[in-house]
Design an enzyme around this catalytic site. Structure first.
Site, PDB file in Angstrom:
ATOM      1  N   THR A 185       0.871  -1.182   0.000  1.00  0.00           N
ATOM      2  CA  THR A 185       0.000   0.000   0.000  1.00  0.00           C
ATOM      3  C   THR A 185       0.902   1.224   0.000  1.00  0.00           C
ATOM      4  O   THR A 185       2.043   1.151   0.465  1.00  0.00           O
ATOM      5  CB  THR A 185      -0.893   0.061   1.256  1.00  0.00           C
ATOM      6  OG1 THR A 185      -0.038   0.158   2.397  1.00  0.00           O
ATOM      7  CG2 THR A 185      -1.762  -1.160   1.377  1.00  0.00           C
ATOM      8  N   GLU A 330      -5.815  -4.210   0.483  1.00  0.00           N
ATOM      9  CA  GLU A 330      -6.013  -5.284   1.477  1.00  0.00           C
ATOM     10  C   GLU A 330      -7.198  -6.180   1.154  1.00  0.00           C
ATOM     11  O   GLU A 330      -7.355  -7.236   1.760  1.00  0.00           O
ATOM     12  CB  GLU A 330      -6.236  -4.655   2.867  1.00  0.00           C
ATOM     13  CG  GLU A 330      -4.997  -4.036   3.488  1.00  0.00           C
ATOM     14  CD  GLU A 330      -4.795  -2.562   3.104  1.00  0.00           C
ATOM     15  OE1 GLU A 330      -5.346  -2.159   2.051  1.00  0.00           O
ATOM     16  OE2 GLU A 330      -4.103  -1.837   3.828  1.00  0.00           O
ATOM     17  N   LYS A 439     -14.169  17.517  11.730  1.00  0.00           N
ATOM     18  CA  LYS A 439     -14.986  17.575  12.936  1.00  0.00           C
ATOM     19  C   LYS A 439     -15.194  19.022  13.343  1.00  0.00           C
ATOM     20  O   LYS A 439     -14.276  19.680  13.831  1.00  0.00           O
ATOM     21  CB  LYS A 439     -14.337  16.783  14.069  1.00  0.00           C
ATOM     22  CG  LYS A 439     -15.309  16.498  15.181  1.00  0.00           C
ATOM     23  CD  LYS A 439     -14.758  15.500  16.173  1.00  0.00           C
ATOM     24  CE  LYS A 439     -15.898  14.970  17.043  1.00  0.00           C
ATOM     25  NZ  LYS A 439     -15.430  14.099  18.092  1.00  0.00           N
TER      26      LYS A 439
HETATM   27  P1  ADP Z   1      -3.595   3.337  -1.198  1.00  0.00           P
HETATM   28  O1  ADP Z   1      -4.352   4.570  -1.597  1.00  0.00           O
HETATM   29  O2  ADP Z   1      -3.259   3.260   0.263  1.00  0.00           O
HETATM   30  O3  ADP Z   1      -2.543   2.923  -2.127  1.00  0.00           O
HETATM   31  P2  ADP Z   1      -5.804   1.605  -1.800  1.00  0.00           P
HETATM   32  O4  ADP Z   1      -5.874   1.720  -3.251  1.00  0.00           O
HETATM   33  O5  ADP Z   1      -5.848   0.303  -1.176  1.00  0.00           O
HETATM   34  O6  ADP Z   1      -4.536   2.145  -1.310  1.00  0.00           O
HETATM   35  O7  ADP Z   1      -6.871   2.604  -1.180  1.00  0.00           O
HETATM   36  C1  ADP Z   1      -8.005   2.154  -0.551  1.00  0.00           C
HETATM   37  C2  ADP Z   1      -8.831   3.314  -0.071  1.00  0.00           C
HETATM   38  O8  ADP Z   1      -9.289   4.102  -1.152  1.00  0.00           O
HETATM   39  C3  ADP Z   1     -10.072   2.913   0.670  1.00  0.00           C
HETATM   40  O9  ADP Z   1      -9.805   2.592   2.003  1.00  0.00           O
HETATM   41  C4  ADP Z   1     -10.936   4.149   0.522  1.00  0.00           C
HETATM   42  O10 ADP Z   1     -10.617   5.127   1.486  1.00  0.00           O
HETATM   43  C5  ADP Z   1     -10.550   4.664  -0.821  1.00  0.00           C
HETATM   44  N1  ADP Z   1     -11.544   4.268  -1.823  1.00  0.00           N
HETATM   45  C6  ADP Z   1     -11.485   3.260  -2.698  1.00  0.00           C
HETATM   46  N2  ADP Z   1     -12.581   3.230  -3.481  1.00  0.00           N
HETATM   47  C7  ADP Z   1     -13.375   4.256  -3.081  1.00  0.00           C
HETATM   48  C8  ADP Z   1     -14.644   4.766  -3.488  1.00  0.00           C
HETATM   49  N3  ADP Z   1     -15.327   4.243  -4.494  1.00  0.00           N
HETATM   50  N4  ADP Z   1     -15.136   5.824  -2.805  1.00  0.00           N
HETATM   51  C9  ADP Z   1     -14.464   6.386  -1.790  1.00  0.00           C
HETATM   52  N5  ADP Z   1     -13.271   5.963  -1.382  1.00  0.00           N
HETATM   53  C10 ADP Z   1     -12.718   4.918  -2.015  1.00  0.00           C
END
Ligand code: ADP
Length: 543
Positions: A185, A330, A439
């Site tokens: 990640t 994940e 917040k």
């Molecule tokens: P990183 O950005 O850490 O490389 P990921 O691609 O695994 O990793 O990111 C996952 C995160 O992206 C989720 O936990 C969420 O916050 C966000 N995310 C993914 N898809 C959506 C969506 N359709 N709408 C809002 N947030 C999203």
């Protein structure tokens, strides 16, 4: 009593063998780094993956060894996916957009034995090569005619490597829980964390994404994953498409609007997948060029929230259905996909559209719950908002070589770090990442909602809503906005645009216009950078 069914392990090599035998006509089309379009069919891809596997054995690769890739979406990368994992070694896809020190951290942490790289990333590797102590050598993913002059040690040409090998192999059979691939990640805070997929999780996830109520991949589709193969296995499409025999179109290094439109038109792409930023670029290009994407029936959009205005434009102007989806590295990554149920026919157009804007509903294989601060499960009423937790056979149970994981505190569940609500029909709506919620005076404000409204304004190209410290309310929302070139849009006009869309106390306090917003290596808004820069702008100057 045990059932009397064959105990055949779910292995990635079985997808390859099946595709080669059953989808002989299935095409894989790639835009190459070298320039031209390359095309071949599943049987040739399988034969070359076998050559690669034989070559890896010749290089001394053992089961469990990590093999790193720095590569775009292309046919050689697809051969690596199967050649490496098929042997029982681990295909470690590295995001080349990360900072060089993160890339070297990841390569060393994973203890990669060999690195396979597209020509584009040779300079990245040259800059960090002296830190990569465990790497035995570098394979250039090209032919001998295009081999670069490089300071990297132990360099091999990919095509030479394959040419010397047989295309016959007996793919080994092993436990389906064996590790198959590794993806870190991006780690907005702290070091990147490794998610280690297994053959079983990958095959089950592939079944999941091909379901009609999911991405609905099939042999009558032509699939374009714009989401990179270094970003959670191109959301699993690199396994799902060969499983069902979809034609696969890989965009290589060119993911700009113009190149994507041409590829979609030339190859008659029917389904695509990618993050909102990519699609914003495509829509801009369509708008300015007057071109169209008439073959495209639907596109899966996720990775960050897809703005309503984007869903509308795709649907109303270009006849493309948007399937909003949510997932994480994940979760392999698909967690929920937004497809309509039968009852949606009884809704008004507005209600149906609002439902389609949610992130989507769970696939069989993903169990969800939302919990309050005391870890009590909240009702699925579409109103209660809580921490989203998931579990299932394609959700990670821990991170690679990391003893402690705050996300796994509740046994058997993974805490996503997202906050959302789930309605009675099972549709999840993400309110925010926990750390991005604003917040204000004890009430939560969703940054996603504020951003979605801003980009709905015709003069706004991109917007970020973040919390700024406030003497009275603790935090107040502010907007950082990129507007269209030459637009006269003012702060007051943009704030007035919010008036009938959110409660008064949720309207941002200030708008900062800028040329460009910072993004992470996976193309998401880098809120951390923005907070560092702007979180103090509402405070009264001291002294
Ligand atoms: P990183 O950005 O850490 O490389 P990921 O691609 O695994 O990793 O990111 C996952 C995160 O992206 C989720 O936990 C969420 O916050 C966000 N995310 C993914 N898809 C959506 C969506 N359709 N709408 C809002 N947030 C999203």
């Amino acid at each position: 009593m045990r059932g009397l069914m064959m105990d055949q392990p779910l292995l990635i090599s079985s997808i390859l063998k099946f595709a080669a035998r059953n989808h002989v006509e299935g095409e894989i089309v790639s835009r190459t780094v070298e320039g031209p379009i390359h095309r071949y069919r599943y049987p040739e891809w399988a034969a070359r993956s076998a050559r690669l596997a034989n070559a890896l054995l010749g290089l001394g690769v053992n089961q469990g060894d990590r093999i790193g890739t720095l590569a775009w979406n292309g046919y050689r990368h697809l051969e690596l996916y199967y050649g490496v994992s098929g042997l029982g070694a681990v295909c470690h896809t590295i995001n080349p957009r990360l900072f060089p020190n993160q890339i070297s951290y990841i390569i060393n942490h994973a203890d990669d034995r060999w690195l396979f790289t597209d020509l584009s990333f040779v300079p990245v590797l040259e800059a960090i090569a002296d830190q990569l102590t465990g790497v035995k050598g570098f394979v250039m993913m090209t032919d001998s005619a295009h081999m670069p002059a490089t300071s990297l040690p132990n360099v091999i040409c990919y095509e030479d490597l394959l040419a010397a090998e047989s295309d016959q192999i007996e793919w080994p059979v092993f436990d389906e829980n064996t590790a198959s691939s590794l993806c870190y990640t991006s780690g907005t805070t702290g070091h990147p964390k490794g998610v280690l997929y297994s053959h079983r999780s990958t095959v089950l996830h592939s079944y999941g994404i091909c379901l009609p109520d999911s991405m609905g991949l099939s042999s009558s589709e032509c699939m374009l994953p714009v989401v990179p193969m270094f970003h959670v296995n191109a959301w699993g499409t690199a396994y799902g498409a060969p499983m069902v025999g979809s034609k696969l179109v890989l965009p290589g290094p060119r993911m700009d609007g113009e190149s994507l439109q041409a590829l979609i038109e030339d190859e008659s792409v029917t389904v695509a997948a990618g993050v909102p930023t990519i699609w914003a670029a495509l829509l801009n290009h369509l708008e300015s060029s007057g071109k169209r994407v008439d073959s495209l029936k639907r596109t899966i959009i996720g990775g960050s929230s897809c703005p309503e205005s984007m869903i509308r434009t795709f649907q109303d102007r270009y006849g493309v259905r948007v399937l909003h989806a949510w997932g994480m590295t994940e979760t392999s990554p698909i967690g929920v996909v937004n497809t309509p149920k039968l009852f949606a026919d009884t809704l008004s157009e507005e209600q149906r559209f609002a439902l389609g804007c949610k992130q989507g509903r769970g696939l069989f294989g993903i169990e969800m719950k939302i919990t309050d601060d005391d870890d009590r499960a909240l009702p699925w009423d579409g109103i209660a908002m809580g921490k989203l937790k998931v579990r299932g056979p394609w959700v990670c149970s821990g991170y690679y070589q990391l003893d402690q994981s705050s996300a796994h505190q509740e046994p058997g569940w993974f805490e996503t770090g997202d906050v959302g609500s789930i309605d009675p029909h099972g549709y999840l709506q993400i309110t925010d990442r926990t750390k991005d919620l604003i917040k204000s005076g004890g009430e939560w404000i969703s940054s996603i909602e504020l951003e979605n409204i801003a980009v709905g304004h015709p003069d706004v190209v991109e917007a970020a809503a973040i919390a700024a410290r406030d003497d009275r309310w603790g935090e107040r929302p502010i907007l950082i906005v990129v507007k269209t070139e030459g637009s006269p849009l003012t702060e007051a006009a943009l704030l007035a645009y919010y008036e009938d869309k959110v409660a008064k106390w949720q309207i941002p306090n200030a708008v900062v216009f800028c040329e460009e917003l910072p993004h992470t290596a996976t193309g998401k808004l880098s809120k951390l950078t923005l907070r560092e820069k702007y979180e103090g702008i509402l405070e009264t100057p001291k002294g």
